[in-house]
Design a protein around this motif. Structure first.
Motif, PDB file in Angstrom:
ATOM      1  N   THR A 185      31.015  75.990  36.646  1.00 30.10           N
ATOM      2  CA  THR A 185      30.165  75.172  35.780  1.00 30.10           C
ATOM      3  C   THR A 185      30.287  73.725  36.249  1.00 30.10           C
ATOM      4  O   THR A 185      31.388  73.215  36.423  1.00 30.10           O
ATOM      5  CB  THR A 185      30.616  75.294  34.314  1.00 30.10           C
ATOM      6  OG1 THR A 185      30.379  76.639  33.877  1.00 30.10           O
ATOM      7  CG2 THR A 185      29.851  74.340  33.414  1.00 30.10           C
ATOM      8  N   VAL A 186      29.144  73.097  36.483  1.00 35.26           N
ATOM      9  CA  VAL A 186      29.133  71.725  37.002  1.00 35.26           C
ATOM     10  C   VAL A 186      28.841  70.754  35.863  1.00 35.26           C
ATOM     11  O   VAL A 186      27.844  70.900  35.149  1.00 35.26           O
ATOM     12  CB  VAL A 186      28.082  71.563  38.119  1.00 35.26           C
ATOM     13  CG1 VAL A 186      28.084  70.135  38.657  1.00 35.26           C
ATOM     14  CG2 VAL A 186      28.347  72.557  39.251  1.00 35.26           C
ATOM     15  N   ILE A 187      29.732  69.768  35.716  1.00 33.84           N
ATOM     16  CA  ILE A 187      29.606  68.793  34.625  1.00 33.84           C
ATOM     17  C   ILE A 187      29.453  67.400  35.193  1.00 33.84           C
ATOM     18  O   ILE A 187      30.264  66.964  36.025  1.00 33.84           O
ATOM     19  CB  ILE A 187      30.848  68.834  33.703  1.00 33.84           C
ATOM     20  CG1 ILE A 187      30.992  70.213  33.058  1.00 33.84           C
ATOM     21  CG2 ILE A 187      30.774  67.765  32.624  1.00 33.84           C
ATOM     22  CD1 ILE A 187      32.275  70.880  33.383  1.00 33.84           C
ATOM     23  N   ASN A 188      28.415  66.710  34.768  1.00 32.76           N
ATOM     24  CA  ASN A 188      28.245  65.300  35.127  1.00 32.76           C
ATOM     25  C   ASN A 188      29.178  64.485  34.244  1.00 32.76           C
ATOM     26  O   ASN A 188      28.947  64.341  33.045  1.00 32.76           O
ATOM     27  CB  ASN A 188      26.796  64.862  34.931  1.00 32.76           C
ATOM     28  CG  ASN A 188      26.573  63.404  35.319  1.00 32.76           C
ATOM     29  OD1 ASN A 188      27.528  62.668  35.570  1.00 32.76           O
ATOM     30  ND2 ASN A 188      25.318  62.989  35.370  1.00 32.76           N
ATOM     31  N   ALA A 189      30.252  63.960  34.848  1.00 32.85           N
ATOM     32  CA  ALA A 189      31.239  63.181  34.103  1.00 32.85           C
ATOM     33  C   ALA A 189      31.252  61.723  34.570  1.00 32.85           C
ATOM     34  O   ALA A 189      32.267  61.039  34.475  1.00 32.85           O
ATOM     35  CB  ALA A 189      32.617  63.809  34.253  1.00 32.85           C
ATOM     36  N   THR A 190      30.100  61.257  35.103  1.00 31.25           N
ATOM     37  CA  THR A 190      30.013  59.859  35.529  1.00 31.25           C
ATOM     38  C   THR A 190      29.972  58.921  34.332  1.00 31.25           C
ATOM     39  O   THR A 190      30.185  57.727  34.461  1.00 31.25           O
ATOM     40  CB  THR A 190      28.770  59.623  36.405  1.00 31.25           C
ATOM     41  OG1 THR A 190      27.594  60.065  35.695  1.00 31.25           O
ATOM     42  CG2 THR A 190      28.878  60.395  37.717  1.00 31.25           C
ATOM     43  N   ASN A 191      29.658  59.475  33.176  1.00 32.20           N
ATOM     44  CA  ASN A 191      29.811  58.741  31.911  1.00 32.20           C
ATOM     45  C   ASN A 191      30.400  59.733  30.907  1.00 32.20           C
ATOM     46  O   ASN A 191      30.655  60.881  31.237  1.00 32.20           O
ATOM     47  CB  ASN A 191      28.481  58.151  31.426  1.00 32.20           C
ATOM     48  CG  ASN A 191      27.403  59.216  31.280  1.00 32.20           C
ATOM     49  OD1 ASN A 191      27.615  60.228  30.616  1.00 32.20           O
ATOM     50  ND2 ASN A 191      26.261  59.014  31.919  1.00 32.20           N
ATOM     51  N   ASP A 192      30.607  59.278  29.694  1.00 34.84           N
ATOM     52  CA  ASP A 192      31.311  60.136  28.724  1.00 34.84           C
ATOM     53  C   ASP A 192      30.391  61.050  27.914  1.00 34.84           C
ATOM     54  O   ASP A 192      30.797  61.603  26.893  1.00 34.84           O
ATOM     55  CB  ASP A 192      32.154  59.268  27.784  1.00 34.84           C
ATOM     56  CG  ASP A 192      33.341  58.642  28.505  1.00 34.84           C
ATOM     57  OD1 ASP A 192      33.640  59.086  29.629  1.00 34.84           O
ATOM     58  OD2 ASP A 192      33.959  57.705  27.961  1.00 34.84           O
ATOM     59  N   ASP A 193      29.160  61.264  28.414  1.00 34.63           N
ATOM     60  CA  ASP A 193      28.258  62.218  27.752  1.00 34.63           C
ATOM     61  C   ASP A 193      28.587  63.661  28.159  1.00 34.63           C
ATOM     62  O   ASP A 193      28.250  64.605  27.441  1.00 34.63           O
ATOM     63  CB  ASP A 193      26.794  61.917  28.103  1.00 34.63           C
ATOM     64  CG  ASP A 193      26.302  60.626  27.472  1.00 34.63           C
ATOM     65  OD1 ASP A 193      26.923  60.186  26.472  1.00 34.63           O
ATOM     66  OD2 ASP A 193      25.331  60.045  27.972  1.00 34.63           O
ATOM     67  N   PHE A 194      29.198  63.816  29.331  1.00 33.60           N
ATOM     68  CA  PHE A 194      29.626  65.129  29.840  1.00 33.60           C
ATOM     69  C   PHE A 194      28.490  66.167  29.787  1.00 33.60           C
ATOM     70  O   PHE A 194      28.557  67.172  29.092  1.00 33.60           O
ATOM     71  CB  PHE A 194      30.848  65.648  29.076  1.00 33.60           C
ATOM     72  CG  PHE A 194      32.003  64.692  29.099  1.00 33.60           C
ATOM     73  CD1 PHE A 194      32.466  64.166  30.296  1.00 33.60           C
ATOM     74  CD2 PHE A 194      32.618  64.300  27.924  1.00 33.60           C
ATOM     75  CE1 PHE A 194      33.521  63.270  30.315  1.00 33.60           C
ATOM     76  CE2 PHE A 194      33.678  63.411  27.938  1.00 33.60           C
ATOM     77  CZ  PHE A 194      34.138  62.893  29.140  1.00 33.60           C
ATOM     78  N   GLU A 195      27.468  65.887  30.553  1.00 36.11           N
ATOM     79  CA  GLU A 195      26.290  66.764  30.603  1.00 36.11           C
ATOM     80  C   GLU A 195      26.534  67.932  31.560  1.00 36.11           C
ATOM     81  O   GLU A 195      27.008  67.750  32.680  1.00 36.11           O
ATOM     82  CB  GLU A 195      25.082  65.960  31.083  1.00 36.11           C
ATOM     83  CG  GLU A 195      23.825  66.791  31.268  1.00 36.11           C
ATOM     84  CD  GLU A 195      22.753  66.053  32.044  1.00 36.11           C
ATOM     85  OE1 GLU A 195      21.700  66.665  32.274  1.00 36.11           O
ATOM     86  OE2 GLU A 195      22.961  64.879  32.420  1.00 36.11           O
ATOM     87  N   VAL A 196      26.230  69.147  31.113  1.00 38.84           N
ATOM     88  CA  VAL A 196      26.332  70.327  31.968  1.00 38.84           C
ATOM     89  C   VAL A 196      25.116  70.363  32.887  1.00 38.84           C
ATOM     90  O   VAL A 196      23.986  70.511  32.432  1.00 38.84           O
ATOM     91  CB  VAL A 196      26.429  71.627  31.140  1.00 38.84           C
ATOM     92  CG1 VAL A 196      26.399  72.845  32.062  1.00 38.84           C
ATOM     93  CG2 VAL A 196      27.699  71.640  30.304  1.00 38.84           C
ATOM     94  N   VAL A 197      25.371  70.213  34.183  1.00 41.07           N
ATOM     95  CA  VAL A 197      24.304  70.199  35.189  1.00 41.07           C
ATOM     96  C   VAL A 197      23.937  71.622  35.590  1.00 41.07           C
ATOM     97  O   VAL A 197      22.781  71.929  35.864  1.00 41.07           O
ATOM     98  CB  VAL A 197      24.748  69.392  36.426  1.00 41.07           C
ATOM     99  CG1 VAL A 197      23.675  69.414  37.511  1.00 41.07           C
ATOM    100  CG2 VAL A 197      25.090  67.963  36.042  1.00 41.07           C
ATOM    101  N   ARG A 198      24.950  72.482  35.650  1.00 39.05           N
ATOM    102  CA  ARG A 198      24.716  73.893  35.996  1.00 39.05           C
ATOM    103  C   ARG A 198      25.669  74.761  35.202  1.00 39.05           C
ATOM    104  O   ARG A 198      26.874  74.563  35.220  1.00 39.05           O
ATOM    105  CB  ARG A 198      24.966  74.122  37.492  1.00 39.05           C
ATOM    106  CG  ARG A 198      24.696  75.564  37.944  1.00 39.05           C
ATOM    107  CD  ARG A 198      25.137  75.798  39.379  1.00 39.05           C
ATOM    108  NE  ARG A 198      26.594  75.865  39.511  1.00 39.05           N
ATOM    109  CZ  ARG A 198      27.235  75.917  40.679  1.00 39.05           C
ATOM    110  NH1 ARG A 198      26.547  75.864  41.806  1.00 39.05           N
ATOM    111  NH2 ARG A 198      28.560  75.980  40.722  1.00 39.05           N
TER     112      ARG A 198
END
Length: 208
Positions: A185-198
């Protein structure tokens, strides 16, 4: 020379065999190995030629790569990236595990990987073999998934078949048993929203 096919215990990796693979990595070798999700192809993060070789094998430009760094634990994170306190706490709870965290890179990311994205993927797989390799090597290894050309099966799971396919392209193929066919599971953690990219094998909601 054809690749070497080496069987390693996935629970208790034999030290002699780990040392053999690490020697190959230090010599600029490209290795295929199991992870807690799918089989990966990788090399020493500091070996530019090996990184470029993986890009050629995958038919992509290095700067447009989907490479991630496999780390033994979180101790190498600050070497290559900048993460917030909230992100570090989440990673500490979720890792080792089937996740790739996309974080902001820093100036220590190898130049061969420099791209306009300025982000890096961090993996700490819950699998003894890649973690043993990284621990002995002393720094992360670059990793990318071993994909299958089959339209139905996205990832190759049989190490024997993987060896047949890549025998003349890589230096070693590790047989650690059958791999999975669902990626991390890929998580965008460049900010603290922690969006699941995949969506992949891991459920990050368990740790939020």
């Amino acid at each position: 020379m054809p690749a070497e096919f080496i069987t390693i215990n996935p629970i208790n990796p034999e030290e002699r065999k780990i040392l053999e693979v690490v020697a190959c990595l230090r010599d600029g070798g490209v290795v295929i190995y199991p992870t807690d999700t799918v089989y990966g192809i990788g090399c020493d993060i500091h070996n530019t030629r090996a990184v470029e070789r993986i890009a050629r094998i995958k038919g992509i430009k290095v700067q447009k790569n989907d490479f991630s760094f496999i780390c033994y634990d979180l101790s190498h994170i600050a070497d290559y990236s900048r993460v917030s306190n909230a992100c570090f706490k989440l990673m500490k709870k979720a890792l080792p595990g089937p996740f790739t965290f996309i974080v902001n890179g820093n100036n220590h990311v190898p130049k061969v990987l420099n791209s306009k994205k300025k982000t890096v993927g961090i993996r700490v797989p819950d699998h003894a073999i890649p973690r043993a390799l990284v621990k002995e090597l002393g720094n992360p290894i670059i990793t990318s998934s071993v994909r299958d050309e089959d339209e139905v099966i996205e990832y190759s799971t049989d190490p024997g078949l993987i060896f047949e396919k890549f025998e003349h392209q890589v230096d070693m193929v590790i047989d650690g048993g059958y791999g999975g066919n669902v990626g991390s599971t890929v998580i965008n953690a460049t900010n603290d929203d922690f969006e699941v990219v995949r969506e992949g094998l891991g459920d990050i909601s368990l740790y939020l």
